[in-house]
Design an enzyme around this catalytic site. Structure first.
Site, PDB file in Angstrom:
ATOM      1  N   GLU A  18      -6.636   7.469   5.358  1.00  0.00           N
ATOM      2  CA  GLU A  18      -7.276   7.504   4.038  1.00  0.00           C
ATOM      3  C   GLU A  18      -8.132   8.761   3.904  1.00  0.00           C
ATOM      4  OE1 GLU A  18      -7.880   6.715   1.111  1.00  0.00           O
ATOM      5  OE2 GLU A  18      -7.076   4.727   0.675  1.00  0.00           O
ATOM      6  N   ASN A 150     -10.753   1.924  -5.407  1.00  0.00           N
ATOM      7  CA  ASN A 150      -9.951   2.951  -4.745  1.00  0.00           C
ATOM      8  C   ASN A 150      -9.789   4.190  -5.621  1.00  0.00           C
ATOM      9  OD1 ASN A 150      -8.423   3.673  -2.432  1.00  0.00           O
ATOM     10  ND2 ASN A 150      -7.530   1.622  -2.393  1.00  0.00           N
ATOM     11  N   ASP A 198      -3.225   3.158  -5.042  1.00  0.00           N
ATOM     12  CA  ASP A 198      -4.211   3.419  -3.987  1.00  0.00           C
ATOM     13  C   ASP A 198      -4.904   4.748  -4.304  1.00  0.00           C
ATOM     14  OD1 ASP A 198      -5.532   3.681  -1.385  1.00  0.00           O
ATOM     15  OD2 ASP A 198      -4.144   2.158  -0.693  1.00  0.00           O
TER      16      ASP A 198
END
Length: 286
Positions: A18, A150, A198
């Site tokens: 991430e 997100n 995402d």
């Protein structure tokens, strides 16, 4: 567009890759492995990958404009972070009343502020929020009710902030100015079969690129929210997307191996050719 390339990492895979960030001053790409937990760095000059273990879950790093190092989003809150030697100096925890939450993803804007989302560690209830960290280290909660907050992204003109709640598949848009954000509206609702939205980034034409968790691809949406095109990737759990390189014409994508260990490329870092340039990331002003 070329076929996505897996970045060689000696067999290393991220449990939950991430937080991609391109550092122009270092010529390097940073990203996190939230669950390891660890911070990774890819040098675009020689392809070397460095990995630093972290003491707690880390969602992202953003460079500081007027000082060395980064601001990082840890499980417990915001912190200053420098490397070699590793020094972590806590700033504040935005949700001391919610010990089961953690920081997840963030971006800075042209005013040097960081917009960061939180989520419950189990992704099982809407206790997450969108927070703002100002250069003077003050913070504020500006929106709430997220299960997995997100992918903040900011339009090229700085007029819009995009933010996602992954679980219901919603991408919101806020009006953004020097005073903050206002007037949240639903911008994109992911369809069945797309996976879930995402991490996100913006290109020079205002196209919004979104990583599809469970959908095995990244997609570009026009400034009006229409699906423009998609690029398939050889992993299902795609988590974040970032432009990099001197011309911002290289795109890097993270993924997650947690829960998808049978996929040979789950948890890999990918590079692909997006056919368009991105924008330099904004830095934290403090």
């Amino acid at each position: 567009m070329t076929k996505p390339r897996v970045i060689p990492r000696g067999g290393q895979r991220d449990r939950l890759g991430e937080g991609l960030f391109w550092s122009a001053r270092e010529g390097a790409l940073y990203w996190t492995d939230i669950l390891a937990p660890a911070l990774n760095r890819l040098s675009l000059e020689d392809g070397a990958v460095t990995r630093w273990p972290m003491p707690d879950m880390i969602g992202w790093v953003i460079e500081r404009a007027h000082a060395p190092g980064f601001i990082a989003g840890f499980r417990g809150g915001f912190a200053e972070l420098t490397l070699d030697p590793l020094v972590i100096t806590p700033i504040t925890g935005p949700e001391p009343d919610l010990p089961g939450n953690r920081l997840n993803d963030a971006k800075a804007d042209r005013h040097g502020r960081i917009w960061a989302g939180t989520m419950p560690i189990g992704a099982d209830r809407p206790s997450g929020s969108l927070h703002r960290l100002d250069p003077d280290r003050t913070t504020g909660r500006v929106d709430t009710g997220y299960t997995v907050a997100n992918g903040p992204a900011i339009s090229p003109d700085g007029a819009w902030l995009y933010h996602t709640d992954t679980v219901p598949g919603r991408v919101y848009r806020f009006a953004l100015d020097e005073a903050g954000v206002r007037d949240r509206e639903l911008f994109i609702q992911f369809e069945s079969g797309w996976g879930r939205p995402d991490g996100m980034t913006i290109d020079v034409d205002g196209g919004l690129w979104i990583a599809h968790w469970g959908g095995g691809r990244v997609s570009r949406f026009t400034p009006n929210g229409a699906l423009d095109r998609s690029i398939a990737l050889p992993a299902s759990q795609i988590t974040n997307v970032c432009f990099a390189g001197e011309a911002y014409d290289r795109m890097f994508v993270t993924s997650a191996a947690d829960g998808a260990e049978a996929e040979p490329h789950a948890g890999a870092l990918f590079e692909l050719d997006p056919g368009i340039r991105g924008l330099p990331p904004h830095l934290f002003g403090g």
